[in-house]
Each structure stands twice: as structure tokens, then as C-alpha cells.
Design a protein around this motif. Structure first.
Motif, PDB file in Angstrom:
ATOM      1  N   THR A  50     -21.316  21.590   3.787  1.00 43.84           N
ATOM      2  CA  THR A  50     -20.386  22.348   4.619  1.00 43.84           C
ATOM      3  C   THR A  50     -21.036  23.652   5.024  1.00 43.84           C
ATOM      4  O   THR A  50     -21.765  24.261   4.227  1.00 43.84           O
ATOM      5  CB  THR A  50     -19.097  22.647   3.844  1.00 43.84           C
ATOM      6  OG1 THR A  50     -18.479  21.415   3.445  1.00 43.84           O
ATOM      7  CG2 THR A  50     -18.112  23.448   4.686  1.00 43.84           C
ATOM      8  N   ILE A  51     -20.766  24.083   6.248  1.00 46.75           N
ATOM      9  CA  ILE A  51     -21.246  25.382   6.713  1.00 46.75           C
ATOM     10  C   ILE A  51     -20.103  26.065   7.454  1.00 46.75           C
ATOM     11  O   ILE A  51     -19.389  25.427   8.241  1.00 46.75           O
ATOM     12  CB  ILE A  51     -22.506  25.232   7.589  1.00 46.75           C
ATOM     13  CG1 ILE A  51     -23.122  26.595   7.894  1.00 46.75           C
ATOM     14  CG2 ILE A  51     -22.230  24.447   8.862  1.00 46.75           C
ATOM     15  CD1 ILE A  51     -24.544  26.494   8.441  1.00 46.75           C
ATOM     16  N   ASP A  52     -19.940  27.355   7.206  1.00 44.74           N
ATOM     17  CA  ASP A  52     -18.840  28.063   7.855  1.00 44.74           C
ATOM     18  C   ASP A  52     -19.188  28.372   9.309  1.00 44.74           C
ATOM     19  O   ASP A  52     -20.273  28.029   9.788  1.00 44.74           O
ATOM     20  CB  ASP A  52     -18.473  29.325   7.067  1.00 44.74           C
ATOM     21  CG  ASP A  52     -19.497  30.449   7.190  1.00 44.74           C
ATOM     22  OD1 ASP A  52     -19.197  31.563   6.727  1.00 44.74           O
ATOM     23  OD2 ASP A  52     -20.598  30.212   7.746  1.00 44.74           O
ATOM     24  N   THR A  54     -19.929  31.036  10.844  1.00 41.00           N
ATOM     25  CA  THR A  54     -21.013  31.988  11.119  1.00 41.00           C
ATOM     26  C   THR A  54     -22.380  31.456  10.703  1.00 41.00           C
ATOM     27  O   THR A  54     -23.398  31.994  11.110  1.00 41.00           O
ATOM     28  CB  THR A  54     -20.778  33.298  10.369  1.00 41.00           C
ATOM     29  OG1 THR A  54     -20.887  33.058   8.963  1.00 41.00           O
ATOM     30  CG2 THR A  54     -19.404  33.869  10.693  1.00 41.00           C
ATOM     31  N   ARG A  56     -23.321  31.654   7.588  1.00 47.62           N
ATOM     32  CA  ARG A  56     -23.745  32.436   6.431  1.00 47.62           C
ATOM     33  C   ARG A  56     -23.356  31.795   5.105  1.00 47.62           C
ATOM     34  O   ARG A  56     -23.966  32.090   4.073  1.00 47.62           O
ATOM     35  CB  ARG A  56     -23.176  33.843   6.532  1.00 47.62           C
ATOM     36  CG  ARG A  56     -23.846  34.714   7.596  1.00 47.62           C
ATOM     37  CD  ARG A  56     -23.499  36.186   7.412  1.00 47.62           C
ATOM     38  NE  ARG A  56     -22.120  36.469   7.787  1.00 47.62           N
ATOM     39  CZ  ARG A  56     -21.771  36.910   8.983  1.00 47.62           C
ATOM     40  NH1 ARG A  56     -22.673  37.103   9.921  1.00 47.62           N
ATOM     41  NH2 ARG A  56     -20.497  37.162   9.257  1.00 47.62           N
ATOM     42  N   ARG A  57     -22.331  30.951   5.115  1.00 50.51           N
ATOM     43  CA  ARG A  57     -21.881  30.339   3.871  1.00 50.51           C
ATOM     44  C   ARG A  57     -22.044  28.835   3.946  1.00 50.51           C
ATOM     45  O   ARG A  57     -21.618  28.197   4.908  1.00 50.51           O
ATOM     46  CB  ARG A  57     -20.417  30.692   3.604  1.00 50.51           C
ATOM     47  CG  ARG A  57     -20.200  32.170   3.322  1.00 50.51           C
ATOM     48  CD  ARG A  57     -18.748  32.461   3.044  1.00 50.51           C
ATOM     49  NE  ARG A  57     -18.273  31.776   1.844  1.00 50.51           N
ATOM     50  CZ  ARG A  57     -17.038  31.865   1.381  1.00 50.51           C
ATOM     51  NH1 ARG A  57     -16.136  32.582   2.026  1.00 50.51           N
ATOM     52  NH2 ARG A  57     -16.674  31.219   0.289  1.00 50.51           N
ATOM     53  N   THR A  58     -22.658  28.292   2.917  1.00 51.90           N
ATOM     54  CA  THR A  58     -22.873  26.850   2.843  1.00 51.90           C
ATOM     55  C   THR A  58     -22.464  26.337   1.470  1.00 51.90           C
ATOM     56  O   THR A  58     -22.402  27.100   0.492  1.00 51.90           O
ATOM     57  CB  THR A  58     -24.350  26.493   3.088  1.00 51.90           C
ATOM     58  OG1 THR A  58     -25.165  27.152   2.117  1.00 51.90           O
ATOM     59  CG2 THR A  58     -24.800  26.891   4.481  1.00 51.90           C
ATOM     60  N   ASP A  59     -22.211  25.046   1.407  1.00 51.91           N
ATOM     61  CA  ASP A  59     -21.846  24.411   0.148  1.00 51.91           C
ATOM     62  C   ASP A  59     -22.376  22.985   0.172  1.00 51.91           C
ATOM     63  O   ASP A  59     -22.437  22.368   1.251  1.00 51.91           O
ATOM     64  CB  ASP A  59     -20.335  24.413  -0.049  1.00 51.91           C
ATOM     65  CG  ASP A  59     -19.946  24.049  -1.468  1.00 51.91           C
ATOM     66  OD1 ASP A  59     -18.864  23.471  -1.673  1.00 51.91           O
ATOM     67  OD2 ASP A  59     -20.740  24.343  -2.389  1.00 51.91           O
ATOM     68  N   LYS A  65     -27.862  19.007  -3.800  1.00 52.29           N
ATOM     69  CA  LYS A  65     -28.175  20.427  -3.921  1.00 52.29           C
ATOM     70  C   LYS A  65     -29.648  20.617  -4.230  1.00 52.29           C
ATOM     71  O   LYS A  65     -30.222  19.948  -5.102  1.00 52.29           O
ATOM     72  CB  LYS A  65     -27.303  21.038  -5.025  1.00 52.29           C
ATOM     73  CG  LYS A  65     -27.055  22.516  -4.897  1.00 52.29           C
ATOM     74  CD  LYS A  65     -25.953  22.961  -5.849  1.00 52.29           C
ATOM     75  CE  LYS A  65     -24.594  22.479  -5.424  1.00 52.29           C
ATOM     76  NZ  LYS A  65     -23.508  22.992  -6.280  1.00 52.29           N
ATOM     77  N   SER A  71     -27.536  23.754   8.467  1.00 48.89           N
ATOM     78  CA  SER A  71     -27.679  24.964   9.266  1.00 48.89           C
ATOM     79  C   SER A  71     -27.026  24.725  10.618  1.00 48.89           C
ATOM     80  O   SER A  71     -26.729  23.584  10.977  1.00 48.89           O
ATOM     81  CB  SER A  71     -29.156  25.341   9.427  1.00 48.89           C
ATOM     82  OG  SER A  71     -29.864  24.319  10.093  1.00 48.89           O
TER      83      SER A  71
END
Length: 116
Positions: A50-52, A54, A56-59, A65, A71
Motif C-alpha cells: 500500500t502507498i498513500d 503522497t 511518503r507512507r508505505t506498508d 517485506k 512507489s
């Protein structure tokens, strides 16, 4: 109309790398959280990354992992999934998804096969 078009994927040997791309059109891409999912034969669809909005935040799922990187480039309405150190268990159909509130849009899917 709104759509997501995927590219990339294919056959790769264990330990190899692939990059998936997903291009959005017909909607405000930068307003949507982006996900990558995968589904192997006989298994449920699994959230991979997952990427938000912006970038800037990923999971990531624990299973990817440290090997996969999500990106996005909003100016290109594109999200990527860089997959390194691929394993046979990564073999699956991969899907991108755009999500905002109750709206969802899925890509058409692309096959990734990891085999020697």
C-alpha cells in the motif's frame, strides 16, 4: 472512463527481479491510495503493498517485506511494484487497485511466474 492499465510481469527465475506498472486515467490519481494485490491459484487474494496519496507512507505484507517496493509518480498517474529476490511462492496474478473513500478501481491483472 476511469481505468487502470497494468504492464510488466512475466516469467523470471528464482532470485530475479521484475517491475510492475499501473497507469491510471480518467480520475484524479493523486487523490487515491494505491494498493497491489496478488492471487495465486486456489488461494484468496492477498494485499501485498500500500502507498498513500503522497508516496511518503508505505506498508507491506510480511511475506514481501524487504524484497518488494511500492512507489508512485503522481505526475505520471503511475504506481510501481519493484519485486526483487523473487521466490516461486510469489507466483500469482498481480492486481493494482485505486481506493478513495468508498470508490475502488482495479487493474486488469498481470501474471508473474517465478520458476527455473
Amino acid at each position: 472512463q476511469a481505468q487502470l492499465v497494468q504492464s510488466g510481469g512475466g516469467l523470471v527465475q528464482p532470485g530475479g527481479s521484475l517491475r510492475l506498472s499501473c497507469v491510471g486515467s480518467g480520475f484524479i490519481f493523486s487523490s487515491f491510495v494505491m494498493n497491489w494485490y496478488r492471487q495465486a491459484p486456489g488461494k484468496e487474494r492477498e494485499l501485498v503493498a500500500t502507498i498513500d496519496t503522497t508516496g511518503r507512507r508505505t506498508d507491506y505484507a510480511d511475506s514481501v517485506k524487504g524484497r518488494f517496493t511500492i512507489s508512485r509518480i503522481n505526475a505520471k498517474s503511475t504506481v510501481y511494484l519493484q519485486m526483487n529476490s523473487l521466490k516461486p511462492e510469489d507466483t500469482a496474478e498481480y492486481y493494482c487497485k485505486a481506493r478513495r473513500r468508498t470508490s475502488e478501481l482495479w487493474g486488469q491483472g498481470t501474471q508473474v511466474t517465478v520458476s527455473s
